[in-house]
Design a protein around this motif. Structure first.
Motif, short mmCIF file in Angstrom:
data_model
loop_
_atom_site.label_atom_id
_atom_site.label_comp_id
_atom_site.label_asym_id
_atom_site.label_seq_id
_atom_site.Cartn_x
_atom_site.Cartn_y
_atom_site.Cartn_z
N SER A 132 -24.99 15.67 -106.54
CA SER A 132 -26.10 16.53 -106.07
C SER A 132 -27.38 16.19 -106.81
N GLY A 154 -17.91 15.68 -100.84
CA GLY A 154 -18.58 16.70 -100.06
C GLY A 154 -17.96 18.06 -100.31
N PRO A 189 -18.22 24.64 -96.03
CA PRO A 189 -19.27 25.63 -95.77
C PRO A 189 -19.24 26.85 -96.69
N LYS A 206 -25.20 27.28 -102.11
CA LYS A 206 -25.36 26.65 -100.79
C LYS A 206 -26.27 25.42 -100.80
N LEU A 259 -24.86 21.93 -100.28
CA LEU A 259 -24.47 21.36 -98.98
C LEU A 259 -25.44 20.25 -98.56
N ASN A 303 -23.65 16.64 -99.50
CA ASN A 303 -23.10 16.12 -98.24
C ASN A 303 -24.05 15.14 -97.55
N GLY A 315 -23.82 29.24 -94.52
CA GLY A 315 -23.14 28.03 -95.00
C GLY A 315 -22.66 27.13 -93.86
N GLN A 316 -22.14 27.75 -92.79
CA GLN A 316 -21.62 26.96 -91.67
C GLN A 316 -22.74 26.18 -90.98
N TYR A 318 -23.68 23.37 -93.29
CA TYR A 318 -22.61 22.36 -93.29
C TYR A 318 -22.62 21.55 -91.99
N LYS A 339 -23.77 17.67 -91.38
CA LYS A 339 -22.84 16.64 -90.89
C LYS A 339 -23.37 16.00 -89.61
#
Ligand SMILES: NC(=O)c1ccc[n+]([C@@H]2O[C@H](COP(=O)([O-])OP(=O)(O)OC[C@H]3O[C@@H](n4cnc5c(N)ncnc54)[C@H](O)[C@@H]3O)[C@@H](O)[C@H]2O)c1
Length: 254
Positions: free
Chosen positions: A43, A71, A74, A79, A82, A86, A146-147, A150, A154
């Protein structure tokens, strides 16, 4: 035999990829927070640069392949990790190791996710990622779920791969991504134990058409194929390794 670098190699998919590469007789430089050849927090921009420096040193003759698996899922308390791990941690390693991959006409396999396609994610967040604006992207962690961070991250990673693909291919580097579906690793174990999401996750898992959850080895099998010469005409592709989940969610969009 070949020389490879794998991040997130201490657990789950990265660990299975490392194992399969070593079983095939290849040398693998592993990177993770701990328990790897190079321990670093991806990170952090300066630690990413140090990882690049050390991999370059250890792979002075070049890399046959790079698999940046590190990675987080979520459901993470911090947070901002992420976008930072990722997306930016992945892209900075790919860019930093591009000369080593060019040297051996190597292959890159990124790890996206089938959640990248599950909904329309926040466009401004994805624009900030694709513009390389770490500060702006990290700020979205204050407001987005978070979702969304995430899945959007991606999706941005897959878009970045497709946008950059021709330039990498021109240098002899093939770049592809896998889009894993629900795969039992440390990441998903944490989700299933969550009081908030546990029930929903179990129902989601039960809806996988193949009728089982993915295993890290399923993902590693796909990664090893995309790294190999058997995939020499495959470039810029996103391969869903998800027991048929994406096809059942979006049968007519591909
Ligand atoms: N498991 C799934 O269902 C699933 C589905 C889609 C995509 N993915 C993706 O697959 C990849 C691997 O996940 P996994 O399921 O094997 O999970 P995992 O938790 O088993 O492994 C992830 C690894 O990444 C490392 N990592 C996390 N933060 C890091 C940091 N800041 N610096 C360095 N290393 C760090 C962890 O230490 C761990 O070893 C991730 O990118 C994940 O988003 C997983």
């Amino acid at each position: 035999m070949g020389m490879y670098a794998v991040t997130g190699a201490a657990s789950g998919i990265g660990k299975a990829v490392t194992q399969q590469l070593r079983d095939a007789g290849h040398e693998v430089i592993t990177v993770d927070l701990r328990g790897a050849d190079i321990n670093a927090d991806l990170s952090d921009e300066s630690q990413c640069a140090e990882v690049v420096r050390r991999v370059r040193e250890q792979a002075a003759d070049g890399l046959d392949g790079l698999v940046p698996c590190a990675g987080l899922g979520p459901d993470v308390p911090r947070k901002t990790l992420l976008p930072l791990v990722n997306f930016f941690g992945t892209v900075s390693l790919v860019e930093g190791l591009r000369p080593q991959l060019r040297q051996k006409r190597g292959a890159i396999v990124l790890v996206s996710s089938n959640s990248a396609q599950m909904t329309d994610y926040d466009t401004q967040y994805m624009d900030a990622l694709l513009a390389g604006d770490r500060a702006a992207a990290a700020q979205f962690a204050d407001t987005l779920h978070g979702q969304v961070l995430y899945g959007g991250g991606k999706q941005a990673l897959a878009r970045w791969m497709r946008r950059e693909n021709a330039a990498y291919a021109a240098e002899g580097i093939r770049m592809n991504a896998i889009a894993p579906g629900y795969t039992e690793t440390g990441m998903t174990a944490a989700g299933e134990e969550s009081p908030e999401y546990g029930d929903a996750i179990r129902a989601f898992k039960a809806s996988i058409p193949i009728r089982r959850a993915g295993r890290a080895e399923d993902q590693a099998n796909a990664v090893l194929f995309l790294l190999s010469d058997k995939a020499s005409f495959i470039s810029g592709s996103v391969l869903f390794v998800d027991g048929g989940h994406d096809a059942s969610f979006r049968p007519d969009r591909f």
